[in-house]
Design a protein around this motif. Structure first.
Motif, PDB file in Angstrom:
ATOM      1  N   LEU A   1       1.968   2.497 -10.761  1.00 24.95           N
ATOM      2  CA  LEU A   1       1.240   2.822  -9.528  1.00 24.95           C
ATOM      3  C   LEU A   1       0.173   3.873  -9.822  1.00 24.95           C
ATOM      4  CD1 LEU A   1       4.376   3.181  -7.192  1.00 24.95           C
ATOM      5  CD2 LEU A   1       2.936   1.141  -7.485  1.00 24.95           C
ATOM      6  N   LYS A   2      -0.729   3.543 -10.765  1.00 29.49           N
ATOM      7  CA  LYS A   2      -1.698   4.549 -11.229  1.00 29.49           C
ATOM      8  C   LYS A   2      -2.667   5.001 -10.134  1.00 29.49           C
ATOM      9  CE  LYS A   2      -1.454   3.199 -16.073  1.00 29.49           C
ATOM     10  NZ  LYS A   2      -2.088   2.500 -17.200  1.00 29.49           N
ATOM     11  N   ASP A   3      -2.875   4.141  -9.105  1.00 29.59           N
ATOM     12  CA  ASP A   3      -3.778   4.524  -8.012  1.00 29.59           C
ATOM     13  C   ASP A   3      -2.996   4.992  -6.774  1.00 29.59           C
ATOM     14  OD1 ASP A   3      -2.788   1.973  -7.727  1.00 29.59           O
ATOM     15  OD2 ASP A   3      -4.598   1.147  -6.814  1.00 29.59           O
ATOM     16  N   PHE A   4      -1.727   5.387  -6.990  1.00 29.79           N
ATOM     17  CA  PHE A   4      -0.893   5.909  -5.903  1.00 29.79           C
ATOM     18  C   PHE A   4      -0.663   7.402  -6.129  1.00 29.79           C
ATOM     19  CE2 PHE A   4       1.418   2.332  -3.590  1.00 29.79           C
ATOM     20  CZ  PHE A   4       0.592   1.330  -4.042  1.00 29.79           C
ATOM     21  N   GLU A   5      -0.200   8.078  -5.064  1.00 33.35           N
ATOM     22  CA  GLU A   5       0.213   9.476  -5.188  1.00 33.35           C
ATOM     23  C   GLU A   5       1.395   9.718  -4.240  1.00 33.35           C
ATOM     24  OE1 GLU A   5      -3.264  11.672  -4.041  1.00 33.35           O
ATOM     25  OE2 GLU A   5      -3.388  10.658  -2.105  1.00 33.35           O
TER      26      GLU A   5
ATOM     27  N   LYS B   1      -1.094   4.508  -1.736  1.00 34.96           N
ATOM     28  CA  LYS B   1      -2.336   4.247  -2.447  1.00 34.96           C
ATOM     29  C   LYS B   1      -3.329   5.349  -2.098  1.00 34.96           C
ATOM     30  CE  LYS B   1      -3.350  -0.166  -3.772  1.00 34.96           C
ATOM     31  NZ  LYS B   1      -3.680  -1.584  -3.600  1.00 34.96           N
ATOM     32  N   LYS B   2      -3.980   5.922  -3.116  1.00 37.32           N
ATOM     33  CA  LYS B   2      -4.952   6.992  -2.872  1.00 37.32           C
ATOM     34  C   LYS B   2      -6.089   6.470  -1.996  1.00 37.32           C
ATOM     35  CE  LYS B   2      -4.089   9.174  -7.344  1.00 37.32           C
ATOM     36  NZ  LYS B   2      -4.592   9.262  -8.725  1.00 37.32           N
TER      37      LYS B   2
ATOM     38  N   SER C   1       0.830  -1.209   0.000  1.00 42.44           N
ATOM     39  CA  SER C   1       0.000   0.000   0.000  1.00 42.44           C
ATOM     40  C   SER C   1       0.865   1.259   0.000  1.00 42.44           C
ATOM     41  CB  SER C   1      -0.909   0.018   1.222  1.00 42.44           C
ATOM     42  OG  SER C   1      -0.125  -0.073   2.390  1.00 42.44           O
TER      43      SER C   1
END
Lengths: 89, 89
Positions: free
Chosen positions: A57-61, A87-88, A31
């Motif tokens: 990691l497209k759903d990470f920031e 993870k967003k 995560s």
């Protein structure tokens, strides 16, 4: 969601090697991914983070970036960076 | 305390040039110094920040570090960093 953290030390290898390491961590369901680098490799760590956020990691920031310095052999100081990506929510 | 901000773009010149620019900003009494760099110069910007905090901006601290990327000529992307240093409260 896993609470596991993937830590990747960005060194002299090509950028693709670190993207591969992040892919492996992502496949484990981490995560959070933490990139660490020193000296000249700091620029590469930022490149790796930007590339990873775009393709792996497209759903990470980016959750935090911290910089500092460490004393190394001979009393010389070297700059450091730590880039945390989460993870967003 | 001045609310003025000193902005320094870290590029291809030697590290000492940017320390000089920060010295000039400090002499003007700025309360915030912002370093910006792209690509390979990101490592140098971190070096400049660490050196400046040690020798010029002794009463400053890093208040924020942000990273990103920009599209440049040819559709290529280049990584960016912005390091904000503020006078300690």
């Amino acid at each position: 969601m896993s609470a596991e953290v993937g830590e990747v030390l960005v060194g002299k290898k090509p950028t693709a090697s670190y993207i591969q390491a992040i892919l492996t961590a992502a496949a484990r369901g981490v995560s959070e991914v933490v990139l660490k680098a020193r000296g000249r490799n700091i620029s590469k760590a930022v490149d790796v983070s930007q590339l990873a956020l775009r393709i792996v990691l497209k759903d990470f920031e980016v959750s935090n970036v911290s910089i500092g310095s460490e004393e190394v052999a001979g009393g010389r100081r070297v700059s450091t960076i730590e880039i945390r990506m989460r993870k967003k929510a």
